[in-house]
Scaffold this motif. Structure first.
Motif, mmCIF file in Angstrom:
data_model
loop_
_atom_site.group_PDB
_atom_site.id
_atom_site.type_symbol
_atom_site.label_atom_id
_atom_site.label_comp_id
_atom_site.label_asym_id
_atom_site.label_seq_id
_atom_site.Cartn_x
_atom_site.Cartn_y
_atom_site.Cartn_z
ATOM 1 N N HIS A 167 30.988 -42.312 -6.659
ATOM 2 C CA HIS A 167 30.333 -41.248 -5.895
ATOM 3 C C HIS A 167 30.160 -40.043 -6.805
ATOM 4 O O HIS A 167 30.665 -40.015 -7.936
ATOM 5 C CB HIS A 167 31.164 -40.879 -4.654
ATOM 6 C CG HIS A 167 32.607 -40.579 -4.953
ATOM 7 N ND1 HIS A 167 33.099 -39.305 -5.106
ATOM 8 C CD2 HIS A 167 33.679 -41.411 -5.140
ATOM 9 C CE1 HIS A 167 34.399 -39.343 -5.345
ATOM 10 N NE2 HIS A 167 34.783 -40.613 -5.383
ATOM 11 N N LEU A 192 27.707 -36.134 -7.726
ATOM 12 C CA LEU A 192 26.589 -35.213 -7.551
ATOM 13 C C LEU A 192 25.787 -35.124 -8.847
ATOM 14 O O LEU A 192 26.324 -35.321 -9.942
ATOM 15 C CB LEU A 192 27.089 -33.811 -7.192
ATOM 16 C CG LEU A 192 27.847 -33.641 -5.889
ATOM 17 C CD1 LEU A 192 28.559 -32.290 -5.870
ATOM 18 C CD2 LEU A 192 26.900 -33.747 -4.696
ATOM 19 N N THR A 199 36.217 -34.056 0.647
ATOM 20 C CA THR A 199 35.246 -34.443 -0.380
ATOM 21 C C THR A 199 33.884 -34.681 0.249
ATOM 22 O O THR A 199 32.847 -34.240 -0.269
ATOM 23 C CB THR A 199 35.709 -35.710 -1.110
ATOM 24 O OG1 THR A 199 36.981 -35.471 -1.706
ATOM 25 C CG2 THR A 199 34.715 -36.110 -2.189
ATOM 26 N N THR A 200 33.879 -35.373 1.385
ATOM 27 C CA THR A 200 32.617 -35.639 2.085
ATOM 28 C C THR A 200 31.924 -34.347 2.479
ATOM 29 O O THR A 200 30.706 -34.191 2.296
ATOM 30 C CB THR A 200 32.877 -36.495 3.336
ATOM 31 O OG1 THR A 200 33.479 -37.731 2.939
ATOM 32 C CG2 THR A 200 31.585 -36.776 4.080
ATOM 33 N N TYR A 212 30.389 -32.490 -0.541
ATOM 34 C CA TYR A 212 29.124 -33.084 -0.959
ATOM 35 C C TYR A 212 27.985 -32.665 -0.027
ATOM 36 O O TYR A 212 26.865 -32.392 -0.480
ATOM 37 C CB TYR A 212 29.226 -34.605 -0.990
ATOM 38 C CG TYR A 212 30.003 -35.176 -2.154
ATOM 39 C CD1 TYR A 212 30.336 -34.389 -3.257
ATOM 40 C CD2 TYR A 212 30.400 -36.505 -2.166
ATOM 41 C CE1 TYR A 212 31.044 -34.905 -4.313
ATOM 42 C CE2 TYR A 212 31.098 -37.043 -3.230
ATOM 43 C CZ TYR A 212 31.425 -36.231 -4.309
ATOM 44 O OH TYR A 212 32.117 -36.752 -5.377
ATOM 45 N N LYS A 213 28.267 -32.626 1.264
ATOM 46 C CA LYS A 213 27.227 -32.240 2.215
ATOM 47 C C LYS A 213 26.783 -30.796 1.989
ATOM 48 O O LYS A 213 25.595 -30.472 2.117
ATOM 49 C CB LYS A 213 27.731 -32.412 3.643
ATOM 50 C CG LYS A 213 27.854 -33.862 4.092
ATOM 51 C CD LYS A 213 28.348 -33.947 5.526
ATOM 52 C CE LYS A 213 28.441 -35.381 5.993
ATOM 53 N NZ LYS A 213 28.963 -35.472 7.388
ATOM 54 N N ARG A 230 26.344 -44.129 -3.247
ATOM 55 C CA ARG A 230 27.719 -44.612 -3.323
ATOM 56 C C ARG A 230 27.744 -46.131 -3.364
ATOM 57 O O ARG A 230 27.111 -46.801 -2.558
ATOM 58 C CB ARG A 230 28.528 -44.097 -2.132
ATOM 59 C CG ARG A 230 28.625 -42.573 -2.121
ATOM 60 C CD ARG A 230 29.299 -42.062 -0.875
ATOM 61 N NE ARG A 230 29.037 -40.625 -0.722
ATOM 62 C CZ ARG A 230 29.376 -39.908 0.337
ATOM 63 N NH1 ARG A 230 29.976 -40.505 1.373
ATOM 64 N NH2 ARG A 230 29.099 -38.615 0.388
ATOM 65 N N ASP A 249 19.621 -30.317 -6.205
ATOM 66 C CA ASP A 249 20.908 -31.006 -6.119
ATOM 67 C C ASP A 249 20.804 -32.252 -5.247
ATOM 68 O O ASP A 249 20.160 -32.227 -4.194
ATOM 69 C CB ASP A 249 21.975 -30.085 -5.517
ATOM 70 C CG ASP A 249 22.230 -28.853 -6.363
ATOM 71 O OD1 ASP A 249 22.180 -28.971 -7.596
ATOM 72 O OD2 ASP A 249 22.478 -27.779 -5.781
ATOM 73 N N SER A 250 21.462 -33.333 -5.660
ATOM 74 C CA SER A 250 21.476 -34.576 -4.898
ATOM 75 C C SER A 250 22.835 -35.250 -5.019
ATOM 76 O O SER A 250 23.559 -35.048 -6.000
ATOM 77 C CB SER A 250 20.402 -35.549 -5.416
ATOM 78 O OG SER A 250 19.110 -35.038 -5.261
ATOM 79 N N GLN A 251 23.152 -36.061 -4.015
ATOM 80 C CA GLN A 251 24.323 -36.928 -4.108
ATOM 81 C C GLN A 251 23.923 -38.234 -4.794
ATOM 82 O O GLN A 251 22.788 -38.704 -4.675
ATOM 83 C CB GLN A 251 24.886 -37.236 -2.724
ATOM 84 C CG GLN A 251 25.428 -36.026 -1.989
ATOM 85 C CD GLN A 251 26.093 -36.416 -0.682
ATOM 86 O OE1 GLN A 251 26.907 -37.334 -0.626
ATOM 87 N NE2 GLN A 251 25.757 -35.696 0.376
ATOM 88 N N ASP A 282 27.132 -29.067 -0.956
ATOM 89 C CA ASP A 282 26.555 -28.903 -2.292
ATOM 90 C C ASP A 282 25.165 -29.532 -2.420
ATOM 91 O O ASP A 282 24.344 -29.052 -3.200
ATOM 92 C CB ASP A 282 27.478 -29.527 -3.343
ATOM 93 C CG ASP A 282 28.726 -28.696 -3.573
ATOM 94 O OD1 ASP A 282 28.761 -27.547 -3.098
ATOM 95 O OD2 ASP A 282 29.665 -29.202 -4.209
ATOM 96 N N ALA A 283 24.909 -30.602 -1.686
ATOM 97 C CA ALA A 283 23.621 -31.302 -1.819
ATOM 98 C C ALA A 283 23.141 -31.789 -0.455
ATOM 99 O O ALA A 283 23.105 -32.990 -0.190
ATOM 100 C CB ALA A 283 23.759 -32.467 -2.786
#
Length: 271
Positions: free
Chosen positions: A216, A218, A182-183, A186-187, A268, A263-265, A189-190
């Motif tokens: 958490h 996106l 998952t981490t 995210y890295k 968390r 795109d951003s995360q 994708d954003a």
């Protein structure tokens, strides 16, 4: 427990240029959308630190907003799901800059072009997943087209007008950390997000003081205008807590950037 997710989009400047005003012929030819040199922005720059300080407060205006509310009791179930859909704000035309005493000479409700929302529990991942999509557009170019040349030109004006938009995927999972894959997702994708939520006053690393779950996700927004995502948790005892988990500050960006998605995360936070 109850979760409320609110997305807001707003123009952080007092006003932005109205190019229709510069066309020869003025309002007599182009209609009331050409009555002034500026579109009115919204009357705040930084969002308040809590959703409760913003929602329902008449002092603040917005371009568009959306809410999703649901109950997660017991954990793994979804009940009482409600969504507002995308609520459009009001586009205003000003006779001059606000600082120069500009007054509103024309108003129109923004056009909603897209609105969707879901909330479900993904048992295989062990998390709730909330999705919210919204798209809203300045209605004045289309209105000018209809005024001058009828419906067909109005439709063309709408097609050529960029819209603000958001696409949010917010997850609420058991455990206070993310798995490796998952981490990494995210890295990928954003990798270059522009979340400024940590700069907002009053933010915390925890929602309601809890540490056994994690929020958490996106979000994709246009680079203009500004956007904010609030999450509010109401506990089983009725205690309500709110955190800003995303803030895109467009105060230093230009109107033309409304056509550029980014795109951003999400920030968390535990709960």
């Amino acid at each position: 427990m109850r979760f409320e997710i609110d997305v807001f989009a707003w123009i952080p400047m007092p006003e932005v240029p109205n190019p229709i005003f510069l066309l020869p012929g003025g309002a007599s030819r182009w209609g009331p959308g050409a009555c002034g040199p500026h579109f009115g922005g919204d009357n705040f720059v930084m969002p308040p630190p809590t959703a409760a300080a913003f929602i329902g407060t008449a002092a603040y205006t917005f371009r568009a907003r959306q809410n999703v509310t649901f109950d997660a009791s017991p954990w793994g179930t979804v009940s009482g799901l409600r969504t507002t859909g995308v609520i459009p704000g009001t586009t205003t035309v000003l006779t001059a800059a606000r600082a120069a005493g500009g007054r509103v000479c024309h108003t129109m409700t923004a056009t909603v072009l897209g609105s969707a929302a879901t909330a479900l529990f993904d048992a295989s991942s062990g998390w709730y997943e909330v999705t919210m999509q919204g798209k809203a557009q300045d209605p004045i170019p289309a209105a000018v087209g209809r005024h001058v040349a009828g419906a067909a030109v109005g439709t063309a004006g709408s097609i050529l007008t960029p819209a603000l938009a958001w696409d949010l995927t917010l997850r609420l999972s058991t455990g206070s950390s993310l798995g490796f894959w998952t981490t990494q997702t995210y890295k990928v994708d954003a990798p270059l997000g522009f979340d400024d939520s940590a700069s907002c006053s009053g933010v915390s690393a925890t929602l309601g003081g809890g540490t056994t779950h994690l929020l958490h996700g996106l979000i994709t927004v246009r680079r203009f205008p500004s956007y904010v995502v609030y999450v509010t948790l109401t506990s089983a005892t009725g205690t309500k807590s709110t955190e800003i988990v995303f803030f895109a500050n467009a105060a230093s960006r230009g109107l033309a950037e409304i056509a550029i998605p980014w795109d951003s995360q999400l920030r968390r936070v535990t709960f």
